[in-house]
Design a protein around this motif. Sequence first.
Motif, PDB file in Angstrom:
ATOM      1  N   ALA A 190       0.823  -1.212   0.000  1.00  0.00           N
ATOM      2  CA  ALA A 190       0.000   0.000   0.000  1.00  0.00           C
ATOM      3  C   ALA A 190       0.854   1.257   0.000  1.00  0.00           C
ATOM      4  O   ALA A 190       0.594   2.207  -0.747  1.00  0.00           O
ATOM      5  CB  ALA A 190      -0.937  -0.009   1.203  1.00  0.00           C
ATOM      6  N   ARG A 191       1.915   1.274   0.814  1.00  0.00           N
ATOM      7  CA  ARG A 191       2.804   2.438   0.840  1.00  0.00           C
ATOM      8  C   ARG A 191       3.522   2.600  -0.487  1.00  0.00           C
ATOM      9  O   ARG A 191       3.702   3.717  -0.981  1.00  0.00           O
ATOM     10  CB  ARG A 191       3.823   2.295   1.980  1.00  0.00           C
ATOM     11  CG  ARG A 191       3.241   2.517   3.361  1.00  0.00           C
ATOM     12  CD  ARG A 191       4.342   2.771   4.384  1.00  0.00           C
ATOM     13  NE  ARG A 191       5.286   1.671   4.489  1.00  0.00           N
ATOM     14  CZ  ARG A 191       5.123   0.635   5.300  1.00  0.00           C
ATOM     15  NH1 ARG A 191       4.044   0.548   6.064  1.00  0.00           N
ATOM     16  NH2 ARG A 191       6.029  -0.316   5.356  1.00  0.00           N
ATOM     17  N   ARG A 192       3.916   1.487  -1.080  1.00  0.00           N
ATOM     18  CA  ARG A 192       4.637   1.524  -2.348  1.00  0.00           C
ATOM     19  C   ARG A 192       3.761   2.094  -3.463  1.00  0.00           C
ATOM     20  O   ARG A 192       4.236   2.811  -4.346  1.00  0.00           O
ATOM     21  CB  ARG A 192       5.091   0.108  -2.705  1.00  0.00           C
ATOM     22  CG  ARG A 192       6.002  -0.009  -3.912  1.00  0.00           C
ATOM     23  CD  ARG A 192       6.424  -1.455  -4.098  1.00  0.00           C
ATOM     24  NE  ARG A 192       7.175  -1.943  -2.964  1.00  0.00           N
ATOM     25  CZ  ARG A 192       7.114  -3.207  -2.506  1.00  0.00           C
ATOM     26  NH1 ARG A 192       6.343  -4.078  -3.098  1.00  0.00           N
ATOM     27  NH2 ARG A 192       7.838  -3.566  -1.468  1.00  0.00           N
ATOM     28  N   LEU A 193       2.451   1.788  -3.400  1.00  0.00           N
ATOM     29  CA  LEU A 193       1.524   2.230  -4.444  1.00  0.00           C
ATOM     30  C   LEU A 193       0.832   3.542  -4.108  1.00  0.00           C
ATOM     31  O   LEU A 193       0.043   4.051  -4.894  1.00  0.00           O
ATOM     32  CB  LEU A 193       0.460   1.152  -4.674  1.00  0.00           C
ATOM     33  CG  LEU A 193       0.964  -0.208  -5.160  1.00  0.00           C
ATOM     34  CD1 LEU A 193      -0.179  -1.204  -5.196  1.00  0.00           C
ATOM     35  CD2 LEU A 193       1.618  -0.089  -6.523  1.00  0.00           C
ATOM     36  N   ASP A 194       1.094   4.060  -2.908  1.00  0.00           N
ATOM     37  CA  ASP A 194       0.471   5.313  -2.467  1.00  0.00           C
ATOM     38  C   ASP A 194      -1.053   5.194  -2.422  1.00  0.00           C
ATOM     39  O   ASP A 194      -1.787   6.058  -2.897  1.00  0.00           O
ATOM     40  CB  ASP A 194       0.880   6.481  -3.363  1.00  0.00           C
ATOM     41  CG  ASP A 194       0.527   7.839  -2.740  1.00  0.00           C
ATOM     42  OD1 ASP A 194       0.290   8.788  -3.497  1.00  0.00           O
ATOM     43  OD2 ASP A 194       0.470   7.919  -1.493  1.00  0.00           O
ATOM     44  N   VAL A 195      -1.528   4.085  -1.847  1.00  0.00           N
ATOM     45  CA  VAL A 195      -2.952   3.899  -1.592  1.00  0.00           C
ATOM     46  C   VAL A 195      -3.100   3.431  -0.151  1.00  0.00           C
ATOM     47  O   VAL A 195      -2.141   2.995   0.474  1.00  0.00           O
ATOM     48  CB  VAL A 195      -3.581   2.854  -2.547  1.00  0.00           C
ATOM     49  CG1 VAL A 195      -3.469   3.305  -3.985  1.00  0.00           C
ATOM     50  CG2 VAL A 195      -2.921   1.484  -2.370  1.00  0.00           C
ATOM     51  N   SER A 196      -4.297   3.527   0.395  1.00  0.00           N
ATOM     52  CA  SER A 196      -4.515   3.043   1.754  1.00  0.00           C
ATOM     53  C   SER A 196      -4.618   1.525   1.740  1.00  0.00           C
ATOM     54  O   SER A 196      -5.161   0.934   0.802  1.00  0.00           O
ATOM     55  CB  SER A 196      -5.782   3.655   2.353  1.00  0.00           C
ATOM     56  OG  SER A 196      -6.944   3.064   1.814  1.00  0.00           O
ATOM     57  N   TRP A 197      -4.116   0.897   2.796  1.00  0.00           N
ATOM     58  CA  TRP A 197      -4.186  -0.567   2.837  1.00  0.00           C
ATOM     59  C   TRP A 197      -5.647  -1.024   2.982  1.00  0.00           C
ATOM     60  O   TRP A 197      -6.018  -2.086   2.502  1.00  0.00           O
ATOM     61  CB  TRP A 197      -3.316  -1.124   3.967  1.00  0.00           C
ATOM     62  CG  TRP A 197      -3.830  -0.877   5.365  1.00  0.00           C
ATOM     63  CD1 TRP A 197      -3.488   0.119   6.209  1.00  0.00           C
ATOM     64  CD2 TRP A 197      -4.793  -1.678   6.071  1.00  0.00           C
ATOM     65  NE1 TRP A 197      -4.172   0.016   7.394  1.00  0.00           N
ATOM     66  CE2 TRP A 197      -4.981  -1.083   7.343  1.00  0.00           C
ATOM     67  CE3 TRP A 197      -5.515  -2.818   5.752  1.00  0.00           C
ATOM     68  CZ2 TRP A 197      -5.842  -1.593   8.296  1.00  0.00           C
ATOM     69  CZ3 TRP A 197      -6.392  -3.346   6.708  1.00  0.00           C
ATOM     70  CH2 TRP A 197      -6.541  -2.732   7.958  1.00  0.00           C
ATOM     71  N   GLN A 198      -6.493  -0.172   3.593  1.00  0.00           N
ATOM     72  CA  GLN A 198      -7.901  -0.533   3.713  1.00  0.00           C
ATOM     73  C   GLN A 198      -8.570  -0.607   2.339  1.00  0.00           C
ATOM     74  O   GLN A 198      -9.332  -1.537   2.062  1.00  0.00           O
ATOM     75  CB  GLN A 198      -8.630   0.483   4.597  1.00  0.00           C
ATOM     76  CG  GLN A 198      -8.199   0.458   6.059  1.00  0.00           C
ATOM     77  CD  GLN A 198      -7.097   1.447   6.359  1.00  0.00           C
ATOM     78  OE1 GLN A 198      -6.394   1.882   5.434  1.00  0.00           O
ATOM     79  NE2 GLN A 198      -6.942   1.813   7.614  1.00  0.00           N
ATOM     80  N   ASP A 199      -8.267   0.399   1.462  1.00  0.00           N
ATOM     81  CA  ASP A 199      -8.828   0.377   0.115  1.00  0.00           C
ATOM     82  C   ASP A 199      -8.295  -0.805  -0.686  1.00  0.00           C
ATOM     83  O   ASP A 199      -9.024  -1.445  -1.450  1.00  0.00           O
ATOM     84  CB  ASP A 199      -8.511   1.680  -0.618  1.00  0.00           C
ATOM     85  CG  ASP A 199      -9.336   2.858  -0.119  1.00  0.00           C
ATOM     86  OD1 ASP A 199      -8.964   4.000  -0.428  1.00  0.00           O
ATOM     87  OD2 ASP A 199     -10.339   2.630   0.572  1.00  0.00           O
ATOM     88  N   LEU A 200      -7.001  -1.084  -0.516  1.00  0.00           N
ATOM     89  CA  LEU A 200      -6.388  -2.207  -1.218  1.00  0.00           C
ATOM     90  C   LEU A 200      -7.055  -3.519  -0.801  1.00  0.00           C
ATOM     91  O   LEU A 200      -7.346  -4.384  -1.642  1.00  0.00           O
ATOM     92  CB  LEU A 200      -4.888  -2.244  -0.921  1.00  0.00           C
ATOM     93  CG  LEU A 200      -4.014  -3.162  -1.772  1.00  0.00           C
ATOM     94  CD1 LEU A 200      -4.093  -2.787  -3.241  1.00  0.00           C
ATOM     95  CD2 LEU A 200      -2.566  -3.090  -1.296  1.00  0.00           C
ATOM     96  N   ALA A 201      -7.316  -3.661   0.478  1.00  0.00           N
ATOM     97  CA  ALA A 201      -7.971  -4.872   0.972  1.00  0.00           C
ATOM     98  C   ALA A 201      -9.403  -4.966   0.453  1.00  0.00           C
ATOM     99  O   ALA A 201      -9.858  -6.029   0.004  1.00  0.00           O
ATOM    100  CB  ALA A 201      -7.958  -4.884   2.501  1.00  0.00           C
ATOM    101  N   LYS A 202     -10.129  -3.847   0.469  1.00  0.00           N
ATOM    102  CA  LYS A 202     -11.529  -3.857   0.061  1.00  0.00           C
ATOM    103  C   LYS A 202     -11.693  -4.206  -1.410  1.00  0.00           C
ATOM    104  O   LYS A 202     -12.537  -5.032  -1.787  1.00  0.00           O
ATOM    105  CB  LYS A 202     -12.164  -2.499   0.354  1.00  0.00           C
ATOM    106  CG  LYS A 202     -13.650  -2.418   0.008  1.00  0.00           C
ATOM    107  CD  LYS A 202     -14.224  -1.060   0.367  1.00  0.00           C
ATOM    108  CE  LYS A 202     -15.702  -0.981   0.020  1.00  0.00           C
ATOM    109  NZ  LYS A 202     -16.280   0.337   0.374  1.00  0.00           N
ATOM    110  N   VAL A 203     -10.877  -3.574  -2.267  1.00  0.00           N
ATOM    111  CA  VAL A 203     -10.974  -3.819  -3.705  1.00  0.00           C
ATOM    112  C   VAL A 203     -10.695  -5.278  -4.045  1.00  0.00           C
ATOM    113  O   VAL A 203     -11.265  -5.838  -4.984  1.00  0.00           O
ATOM    114  CB  VAL A 203     -10.008  -2.882  -4.463  1.00  0.00           C
ATOM    115  CG1 VAL A 203      -9.840  -3.307  -5.906  1.00  0.00           C
ATOM    116  CG2 VAL A 203     -10.521  -1.445  -4.418  1.00  0.00           C
ATOM    117  N   ASN A 204      -9.834  -5.923  -3.257  1.00  0.00           N
ATOM    118  CA  ASN A 204      -9.446  -7.302  -3.551  1.00  0.00           C
ATOM    119  C   ASN A 204     -10.195  -8.330  -2.710  1.00  0.00           C
ATOM    120  O   ASN A 204      -9.868  -9.512  -2.752  1.00  0.00           O
ATOM    121  CB  ASN A 204      -7.935  -7.463  -3.356  1.00  0.00           C
ATOM    122  CG  ASN A 204      -7.147  -6.763  -4.443  1.00  0.00           C
ATOM    123  OD1 ASN A 204      -7.013  -7.278  -5.543  1.00  0.00           O
ATOM    124  ND2 ASN A 204      -6.648  -5.565  -4.147  1.00  0.00           N
ATOM    125  N   GLY A 205     -11.196  -7.888  -1.959  1.00  0.00           N
ATOM    126  CA  GLY A 205     -12.001  -8.818  -1.180  1.00  0.00           C
ATOM    127  C   GLY A 205     -11.252  -9.476  -0.047  1.00  0.00           C
ATOM    128  O   GLY A 205     -11.604 -10.592   0.379  1.00  0.00           O
TER     129      GLY A 205
END
Length: 310
Positions: A190-205
């Motif tokens: 998430a830090r590497r992609l500059d997105v929140s880890w919560q959004d990353l988790a949600k989008v990927n289920g």
Amino acid sequence: MKFVEREDWGAPASSPASYLGSARGVKIHYLGTEYASRVHSKCDDYVRSIRASHLANTVEDYVDIAYTALVCEHGVVFEGRGSHKRPGANGNADLNSRDYAVCALLGSKGLTTPPDAMLHGLRDAIEWLRRDGDAGTWVGGHRDGYATECPGDQLYAWVQKGAPRPGGSAPAPADDVYVVKPGDYLSVIARRLDVSWQDLAKVNGLRAPYTIYPGQELRIPGGAGGRDVPPFPGTGAFVIGKSHPAVVTLDEGLIRGGWTRHHDGNGYQKGPMFSEFTRRNVADFQRSRAELRGDPDGYPGPLTWQMLLS
């Protein structure tokens, strides 16, 4: 695709398994027992025997054959529980809610090397579930997330290559997909992609404990990853009856994609005002995508913005 429906191999037409609206992807399994090569006319007998053994298993208490589909050495796909039905083979309720389960009729002894025809059939099953079952792009093995040797080292090596068709190459990852590397953690990615880890988790289920695996493809939310898409302007840009420059960009995406069914009678025109027609057209787009159709309210969020404008 050579496909045998449930009724044609001796099961009731519809599985009593619970409904599954969509899945992250497909997990590949094998039998894990001794299995001998056989003529194709005997394959349906074996599939029936698997269903009978599952129904007789009082420990697992299966309601049906546990697999979504089964693929024989001849490349034929036997419908198991079928699309939009929760499987019972992935290890626990959470894993069964996350991915479909496709079993190769391949053993840990006897027939242990998947023939090309079987690999084609497995690929057919994956594509069928993406097309008819709202399965995502992830492909893994039963051992991914569960302590088991399944689907065996040979078949799992094929899975790790991206489940390619024999003689071809692995499907190229879609744009805005991050392939997990050994040692990666969700927060680090998430830090590497500059997105929140919560959004990353949600989008990927992903749900707690948010386990990820080397080779897994993660969708990147909100436009990270290098596509030439304007930054998401925030939900405040999209208020019924209010104007904002971002609405013009949104309209351009709707018009380019043909999402213009709703208008005032003079065709859908781009402009800075977020109207009820705009909202309805955005909702049409959201309903067309498995990642968005769970809440097609017509108000763009980061993922709707990214997918519409890509």
